[in-house]
Design a protein around this motif. Structure first.
Motif, PDB file in Angstrom:
ATOM      1  N   GLU A  95      14.135 -42.874  31.029  1.00  0.00           N
ATOM      2  CA  GLU A  95      14.801 -43.221  32.026  1.00  0.00           C
ATOM      3  C   GLU A  95      16.159 -44.333  31.438  1.00  0.00           C
ATOM      4  O   GLU A  95      15.371 -44.900  29.477  1.00  0.00           O
ATOM      5  N   ALA A 116      27.000 -41.078  38.568  1.00  0.00           N
ATOM      6  CA  ALA A 116      26.305 -40.349  37.528  1.00  0.00           C
ATOM      7  C   ALA A 116      26.231 -39.028  37.131  1.00  0.00           C
ATOM      8  O   ALA A 116      26.005 -38.124  38.582  1.00  0.00           O
ATOM      9  N   HIS A 119      24.369 -36.473  39.178  1.00  0.00           N
ATOM     10  CA  HIS A 119      22.973 -36.778  39.817  1.00  0.00           C
ATOM     11  C   HIS A 119      23.971 -37.085  41.219  1.00  0.00           C
ATOM     12  O   HIS A 119      24.814 -37.501  41.238  1.00  0.00           O
ATOM     13  N   LEU A 152      18.134 -44.651  36.440  1.00  0.00           N
ATOM     14  CA  LEU A 152      19.272 -43.476  36.041  1.00  0.00           C
ATOM     15  C   LEU A 152      17.278 -42.613  35.287  1.00  0.00           C
ATOM     16  O   LEU A 152      17.470 -42.921  34.263  1.00  0.00           O
ATOM     17  N   SER A 154      16.588 -38.726  32.915  1.00  0.00           N
ATOM     18  CA  SER A 154      17.525 -38.282  32.749  1.00  0.00           C
ATOM     19  C   SER A 154      16.600 -38.036  31.287  1.00  0.00           C
ATOM     20  O   SER A 154      15.404 -38.099  30.882  1.00  0.00           O
ATOM     21  N   THR A 162      26.604 -42.997  31.345  1.00  0.00           N
ATOM     22  CA  THR A 162      25.436 -43.974  32.719  1.00  0.00           C
ATOM     23  C   THR A 162      26.743 -44.096  33.760  1.00  0.00           C
ATOM     24  O   THR A 162      27.145 -43.498  34.142  1.00  0.00           O
ATOM     25  N   PHE A 163      26.166 -45.375  34.579  1.00  0.00           N
ATOM     26  CA  PHE A 163      26.265 -45.045  36.065  1.00  0.00           C
ATOM     27  C   PHE A 163      27.943 -45.816  36.365  1.00  0.00           C
ATOM     28  O   PHE A 163      28.576 -46.885  35.483  1.00  0.00           O
TER      29      PHE A 163
END
Length: 471
Positions: A95, A116, A119, A152, A154, A162-163
């Motif tokens: 996470e 992301a 996602h 997030l 994974s 990342t974002f």
């Protein structure tokens, strides 16, 4: 630590405000209704269009950042801003978390589009909190900043994107800001370590101290034999019961001799030339790897981190070598600090061009060290390395890190995978036939890896007299 900010095509800058489609629709509707009322002699119809035009004129005059509103406010200060704040250091597997701080400026609504790699995109609308006063919030007193927690999930490790966030603010549904981006960053995700039991060790131990009993004479806990006293033997080693039984007149003293304790040396060799997932469609670099399915390199990092942790906790020395990177390897050492260096080096392992990483010579391994090779066995290179190391007297354990491949419906992919699978099975059979243990680290077989290592450790003890190998 702030690692992201509002960025545009030329870096951080003001993108300005523009009128929305709602304003255009209000103006067009008001003009049409007023024109129809005048041309048709319909005063009621003309009056319906007047409020829309007045509202549009009032909204246009209230553009954020105009000097008429306040001398302190500017267009740039009135724009919403976003800052992505991520925790310092590397992240653990499973996470990723971050916090998006939104400064709304003069906007009363802020729209966020958060995405992301791998996602689904999430859209969020934030209504800014009013200023704690009995009067409406003036432009000179913008709403306070808002913190938006981000999370997030994974199973992937190593460098990860990342974002990626798009931010846009609006005011009174009339003015809106052009979308800006809150910079996306890459974070290093460290592999987690699974608890393991006993592991295979080399036949010879060269360390001067450690948790294992070596084959040489020295201070230790395991009895080697009873021997007459010689110069250099310590008095505390005298066995008085044996002396009294064998030499009642005390003509000869007998001492208890033991095996010396030592530490083992292991080298983890990660074959990072391949990073393939369960989906055959992604093996040629097309498509996107799923974040909920580990790749072969993810499995290799997890297995290597688990073995390194078990060895270091047992007092042994561990080194690291990456086949895809031509740099100085991490020499064998012990301790918690060295374990962190090993895990960090595993997270940095990534594939490169095969033509640029061809090795003329295999990696150098310290004398009397055991080698743990983490590979997919998709080519003949692992066989050459294993045979070279075994020729030099190094025991080798191969960790098979190829994930369970999903079935495919395309005929050409099915035939190609069948050929590759048969060739791979031939290589694994050749390794097993030469006495090289192969441990599977994927799917349901990963849970059996601990039992397999325990079996290998016990089998090694039966062939090495004078050493228990117990951590």
């Amino acid at each position: 630590m702030t690692v992201g900010g509002v960025t545009g095509p030329e870096g951080p800058s003001s993108r300005g405000w523009q009128l929305t489609s709602a304003y255009t629709a209000a103006v067009v509707a008001g003009v049409v209704l007023l024109a129809l009322g005048v041309l048709g002699g319909r005063a009621d119809l003309a009056l319906i269009g007047v409020p829309g035009l007045l509202a549009a004129a009032w909204a246009r005059s209230g553009r954020p950042g105009l000097a008429g509103d306040t001398a302190e406010a500017t267009a740039e200060d009135a724009e919403p801003r976003g800052t992505l704040q991520e925790p310092e250091g590397s992240a653990a597997a499973g996470e990723l978390t971050a916090t998006l701080r939104v400064d709304p400026g003069a906007a009363d609504v802020v729209h966020l589009r958060i995405g992301a790699a791998g996602h689904r995109t999430t859209e969020v609308t934030l209504r800014t909190a009013p200023h704690p006063t009995p009067h409406p919030t003036p432009p000179s007193h913008p709403a306070p900043a808002r913190d938006v927690p981000l999370r997030l999930s994974s199973v992937r490790t190593g460098p990860q994107d990342t974002f990626a966030i798009d931010l846009r603010g609006s005011l009174r549904a009339t003015w809106e800001q052009e979308p800006v981006q809150v910079g996306s960053t890459r974070r290093l995700v460290l592999p987690a370590a699974a608890p393991l039991g006993r592991l295979p060790l080399p036949q010879r131990l060269r360390g001067l101290t450690g948790p294992h009993s070596s084959r040489r004479l020295g201070d230790g806990a395991e009895l080697r034999d009873i021997h007459p006293f010689t110069p250099g033997d310590r008095l505390r080693r005298i066995d008085w019961r044996t002396t009294a039984r064998r030499s009642p007149d005390l003509d000869t003293l007998y001492v208890r001799r033991t095996y010396a304790t030592a530490e083992a040396t292991a080298v983890l060799v990660v074959d990072s030339r391949d990073d393939v997932g369960p989906d055959l469609h992604t093996w040629r670099g097309y498509g996107t790897l799923r974040v909920d399915e580990p790749t072969s390199l993810d499995l290799a990092r997890h297995a290597a981190a688990s073995i390194a942790r078990a060895l270091v906790e047992g007092g042994d020395r561990v080194g690291l070598e990456d086949l895809a990177r031509r740099r100085r390897p991490l020499p064998p050492a012990a301790g918690r600090r060295h374990l962190r260096r090993v895990v960090h080096g595993l997270a940095l392992a990534h594939p490169k061009d095969r033509a640029s990483v061809h090795r003329v010579r295999p990696p150098q391994v310290p004398a009397d060290a055991i080698v743990y090779l983490f590979t997919t066995v998709l080519d003949d290179e692992p066989l050459h390395l294993v045979r070279t190391w075994r020729t030099k007297g190094h025991p080798v354990v191969v960790i098979d890190t190829l994930p369970d491949v999903h079935p495919v419906t395309e005929n050409h992919l099915r035939i190609a995978w069948r050929i590759a699978r048969l060739e791979r099975e031939d290589r694994l059979a050749a390794l097993t036939g030469e006495g090289v243990p192969v441990v599977r680290w994927a799917g349901s077989e990963r849970d059996q890896a601990t039992i397999r290592f325990e079996t290998l450790a016990r089998a090694a003890e039966r062939h090495v007299p004078g050493r228990t190998g117990t951590p």
